[in-house]
Structures are given as structure tokens and as C-alpha cells.
Design a protein around this motif. Structure first.
Motif, PDB file in Angstrom:
ATOM      1  N   UNK A  21       0.827  -1.205   0.000  1.00  0.00           N
ATOM      2  CA  UNK A  21       0.000   0.000   0.000  1.00  0.00           C
ATOM      3  C   UNK A  21       0.868   1.265   0.000  1.00  0.00           C
ATOM      4  N   UNK A  22       1.977   1.245   0.732  1.00  0.00           N
ATOM      5  CA  UNK A  22       2.873   2.407   0.752  1.00  0.00           C
ATOM      6  C   UNK A  22       3.499   2.626  -0.617  1.00  0.00           C
ATOM      7  N   UNK A  33      -0.918   2.551  -9.261  1.00  0.00           N
ATOM      8  CA  UNK A  33      -0.848   2.851  -7.834  1.00  0.00           C
ATOM      9  C   UNK A  33      -2.149   2.561  -7.119  1.00  0.00           C
ATOM     10  N   UNK A  34      -3.262   2.884  -7.768  1.00  0.00           N
ATOM     11  CA  UNK A  34      -4.570   2.597  -7.184  1.00  0.00           C
ATOM     12  C   UNK A  34      -4.755   1.092  -7.000  1.00  0.00           C
ATOM     13  N   UNK A  35      -4.288   0.326  -7.977  1.00  0.00           N
ATOM     14  CA  UNK A  35      -4.369  -1.135  -7.870  1.00  0.00           C
ATOM     15  C   UNK A  35      -3.514  -1.658  -6.719  1.00  0.00           C
ATOM     16  N   UNK A  36      -2.338  -1.053  -6.498  1.00  0.00           N
ATOM     17  CA  UNK A  36      -1.489  -1.470  -5.379  1.00  0.00           C
ATOM     18  C   UNK A  36      -2.107  -1.102  -4.039  1.00  0.00           C
ATOM     19  N   UNK A  37      -2.782   0.041  -3.989  1.00  0.00           N
ATOM     20  CA  UNK A  37      -3.343   0.498  -2.710  1.00  0.00           C
ATOM     21  C   UNK A  37      -4.503  -0.382  -2.268  1.00  0.00           C
ATOM     22  N   UNK A  38      -5.467  -0.605  -3.154  1.00  0.00           N
ATOM     23  CA  UNK A  38      -6.672  -1.324  -2.726  1.00  0.00           C
ATOM     24  C   UNK A  38      -6.764  -2.740  -3.278  1.00  0.00           C
ATOM     25  N   UNK A  54      -6.108  -5.533  -6.812  1.00  0.00           N
ATOM     26  CA  UNK A  54      -6.653  -5.664  -8.163  1.00  0.00           C
ATOM     27  C   UNK A  54      -8.143  -5.983  -8.162  1.00  0.00           C
ATOM     28  N   UNK A  55      -8.562  -6.903  -7.314  1.00  0.00           N
ATOM     29  CA  UNK A  55      -9.978  -7.294  -7.290  1.00  0.00           C
ATOM     30  C   UNK A  55     -10.872  -6.139  -6.865  1.00  0.00           C
TER      31      UNK A  55
END
Length: 127
Positions: free
Chosen positions: A3-4, A40-45, A47-48
Motif C-alpha cells: 500500500x505504501x 498505484x490505485x491497484x497497489x493500494x486497494x 486488483x480485485x
């Protein structure tokens, strides 16, 4: 953690998008910024959850405008692509804006700004 790293990648994406806008809609910077933002959005929350966020039934219009704008930017039509992306972004995140304005009004001690944020918070509905 992942997430970071995602927050950093998203920040770089926003930076490249803003830098691309400042340089008169440079299509390469905008395309790179879009790809970094989505990654980055995919890493934060995850892929699903990213996929389920973008492809909810009531958000398909905003998703189509946003991702269509990304595709148009990648095809080197940056001004049209950014206009489509902006509309899609506001359509996708319209439920988040009242929450953000409420947070900013509670955290700011400046009388004019807190009154403005309270007014903006009250005009939108949570969807």
C-alpha cells in the motif's frame, strides 16, 4: 508494504499528470501519469477491489468516460482525453467529495474555508 508503494506510485502519477497539463497537455507525460495512477490505485486497494470499484453497475458511465479518456490520451489526443477523464473522474468519485469536504471543514480552523467546505458538503448526496 504494498500500500505504501501504491501511494508513492499514485503520487508520481498525479505529479506527471499535473506536469503534463502544465506543459500544454504533453501526451507522453499524461499517458505515463495515467498509467502510474491506475497502477498505484491497484497497489493500494488491490486488483480485485479496483476492478469491482470501476465496474459497478451504477459507475459504468463514469468508468467508460474515464478509461475512454485514458485510451484517447494514449492515442495522442490529450486535450479531448483529459476532458473525458475529468468528467469520468467526477462521475466516479462524486460520492467521495462530501466526505472529503467534511474532513477538510473539520480540520481547518480558517472561518471562511470551513464555512465553504460545510456548504459544499451539504450540497452533494452520498451515493
Amino acid at each position: 508494504s504494498l500500500a505504501k508503494i501504491g501511494v508513492g506510485i499514485t503520487g508520481f502519477g498525479v505529479f506527471f499528470i499535473l506536469f503534463g497539463i502544465l506543459l500544454y497537455f504533453d501526451s507522453v507525460l499524461l499517458a505515463f501519469g495515467n498509467l502510474l495512477f491506475l497502477t498505484g490505485l491497484s497497489f493500494i486497494i488491490g486488483l480485485r477491489r479496483t476492478f469491482s470499484f470501476f465496474f459497478q453497475r451504477h459507475k459504468l458511465k463514469g468508468t467508460s468516460f474515464f478509461l475512454g479518456g485514458v485510451a484517447i490520451v494514449l492515442l495522442r489526443w490529450p486535450l479531448l482525453g483529459m476532458l473525458l477523464e475529468t468528467y469520468g473522474f467526477f462521475s466516479l468519485f462524486k460520492g467521495f467529495f462530501p466526505v472529503a469536504f467534511g474532513f477538510l471543514s473539520n480540520s481547518s480552523n480558517i472561518p471562511f474555508l470551513s464555512a465553504l467546505f460545510r456548504r459544499l458538503q451539504g450540497t452533494s448526496s452520498m451515493v
